[in-house]
Design a protein around this motif. Structure first.
Motif, mmCIF file in Angstrom:
data_model
loop_
_atom_site.group_PDB
_atom_site.id
_atom_site.type_symbol
_atom_site.label_atom_id
_atom_site.label_comp_id
_atom_site.label_asym_id
_atom_site.label_seq_id
_atom_site.Cartn_x
_atom_site.Cartn_y
_atom_site.Cartn_z
ATOM 1 N N SER A 16 0.836 -1.201 0.000
ATOM 2 C CA SER A 16 0.000 0.000 0.000
ATOM 3 C C SER A 16 0.870 1.251 0.000
ATOM 4 C CB SER A 16 -0.911 0.012 1.233
ATOM 5 O OG SER A 16 -0.138 0.184 2.418
ATOM 6 N N GLN A 17 0.228 2.392 -0.301
ATOM 7 C CA GLN A 17 0.966 3.650 -0.281
ATOM 8 C C GLN A 17 1.527 3.928 1.114
ATOM 9 O OE1 GLN A 17 -1.268 6.941 -1.893
ATOM 10 N NE2 GLN A 17 -2.003 5.758 -3.659
ATOM 11 N N ARG A 18 0.752 3.644 2.126
ATOM 12 C CA ARG A 18 1.197 3.870 3.501
ATOM 13 C C ARG A 18 2.418 3.006 3.828
ATOM 14 N NH1 ARG A 18 -1.528 6.091 7.654
ATOM 15 N NH2 ARG A 18 -3.501 5.917 6.498
ATOM 16 N N ALA A 21 5.524 4.359 1.949
ATOM 17 C CA ALA A 21 6.019 5.591 2.583
ATOM 18 C C ALA A 21 6.802 5.262 3.845
ATOM 19 C CB ALA A 21 4.845 6.508 2.914
ATOM 20 N N ARG A 22 6.310 4.314 4.628
ATOM 21 C CA ARG A 22 7.009 3.930 5.857
ATOM 22 C C ARG A 22 8.317 3.228 5.546
ATOM 23 N NH1 ARG A 22 7.116 -0.771 8.155
ATOM 24 N NH2 ARG A 22 5.309 -1.513 6.964
ATOM 25 N N SER A 27 7.176 10.880 2.488
ATOM 26 C CA SER A 27 5.795 11.200 2.830
ATOM 27 C C SER A 27 4.835 10.401 1.948
ATOM 28 C CB SER A 27 5.531 12.692 2.659
ATOM 29 O OG SER A 27 5.430 13.029 1.290
ATOM 30 N N ARG A 28 3.647 10.170 2.471
ATOM 31 C CA ARG A 28 2.635 9.432 1.716
ATOM 32 C C ARG A 28 2.214 10.210 0.476
ATOM 33 N NH1 ARG A 28 -3.104 7.215 4.227
ATOM 34 N NH2 ARG A 28 -3.788 6.055 2.369
ATOM 35 N N ASN A 29 2.237 11.549 0.568
ATOM 36 C CA ASN A 29 1.888 12.371 -0.594
ATOM 37 C C ASN A 29 2.847 12.141 -1.752
ATOM 38 O OD1 ASN A 29 -0.257 13.517 0.726
ATOM 39 N ND2 ASN A 29 0.849 15.360 1.354
ATOM 40 N N ARG A 32 1.879 8.887 -3.382
ATOM 41 C CA ARG A 32 0.640 9.065 -4.143
ATOM 42 C C ARG A 32 0.902 9.787 -5.458
ATOM 43 N NH1 ARG A 32 -2.543 12.390 -0.863
ATOM 44 N NH2 ARG A 32 -1.661 14.141 -2.013
ATOM 45 N N LYS A 101 5.810 15.640 8.811
ATOM 46 C CA LYS A 101 4.639 14.777 8.664
ATOM 47 C C LYS A 101 3.353 15.545 8.938
ATOM 48 C CE LYS A 101 6.809 10.310 9.686
ATOM 49 N NZ LYS A 101 6.883 9.164 10.644
ATOM 50 N N HIS A 104 2.701 17.519 5.872
ATOM 51 C CA HIS A 104 2.741 16.724 4.638
ATOM 52 C C HIS A 104 3.883 17.142 3.706
ATOM 53 C CE1 HIS A 104 -1.130 15.152 5.886
ATOM 54 N NE2 HIS A 104 -1.598 16.393 5.965
#
Length: 251
Positions: A16-18, A21-22, A27-29, A32, A101, A104
């Motif tokens: 997943s995107q999350r 990112a981790r 960042s998740r942005n 995305r 964070k 963002h």
């Protein structure tokens, strides 16, 4: 860099995107944006695995070039905070990451954060904060300043020389006035300081004064005063003098 190729690979592996990112500490942005650009350009792992990072970037963001906007830390603030007891670069980096964070923004990895701080210190000719462990070192020296003490037996003022010992973690100090800056007073003052502190440290850091260090040449081990070395051996301490003409080695 955004690690575009790695993002596409992890997407192919159904992360997943999350999660991405981790894993990549971005960042998740950012993840995305890469997903959206890949969908718009029709670029996926099956076509990107044999391309370079710059080639993938050109396919996904042809009008932007390498468009990575990392939020830059306030290194003046970092340097000021490091002067406080108990504050470390790791703590300040985590604080910086939390701020990024919350807004963002893309943050620097810890290694880049530290490297950039080192460059900031060098560029501005500042002194980097040295992290000391409690009770690990005792720093000693003659203060260099003198004071007048009235000798009642002579009924006159005499000059007194100041011995100073410091625990650099807490800046806890011991000071003693001596009639002379000789080897006997030097060693006696150490003993009195150990008694005052209630113990000894692992390392003793003197300056290159003659009462303690006989010779200290660059790239060679220092030659210590014999009595001083015997004192250190008795207490189980190692004597590591500050480098010659490097006053910032000491508190």
């Amino acid at each position: 860099m955004r690690d575009l190729k790695r993002i596409l690979e992890l997407r192919f592996e159904n992360h997943s995107q999350r999660e991405i990112a981790r894993m990549l500490k971005v960042s998740r942005n950012t993840v995305r944006d890469v997903f959206d650009a890949a969908d718009a350009a029709g670029v996926y792992w099956n076509t990107a695995y044999n391309l370079s990072e710059s080639q993938i970037n050109e396919l996904l963001f042809p009008s932007n070039g390498i468009d990575v906007s990392y939020e830059q830390p306030d290194y003046a603030y970092v340097h000021k905070e490091l002067l406080k007891v108990g504050v470390s670069l790791k703590m300040l980096w985590k604080e910086y990451v939390d701020q990024c964070k919350s807004t963002h923004k893309v943050y620097l990895k810890y290694s880049a954060f530290c490297n950039n701080y080192s460059s900031y210190v060098k560029k501005n000719k500042l002194t980097m904060h040295i992290t000391h462990k409690p009770g690990d070192r005792i720093m000693v020296d003659w203060d260099g300043k003198t004071m007048k003490v009235h000798d009642r037996s002579l009924n006159q003022d005499v000059t007194a020389y100041m011995f100073v010992a410091v625990l650099p973690f807490s800046m806890y100090c011991y000071v003693e006035a001596c009639p002379r800056m000789d080897s006997k007073n030097w060693i006696n003052c150490h003993i009195h300081a150990f008694e005052y502190f209630g113990g000894v440290s692992r390392i003793l850091v003197p300056d290159n004064l003659k009462t303690g260090v006989t010779e200290h040449k660059k790239y060679e081990d220092p030659v210590l005063n014999k009595s001083y070395q015997e004192m250190a051996d008795y207490y189980g301490m190692a004597i590591i003098p500050a480098r010659v003409k490097k006053p910032r080695d000491k508190s």
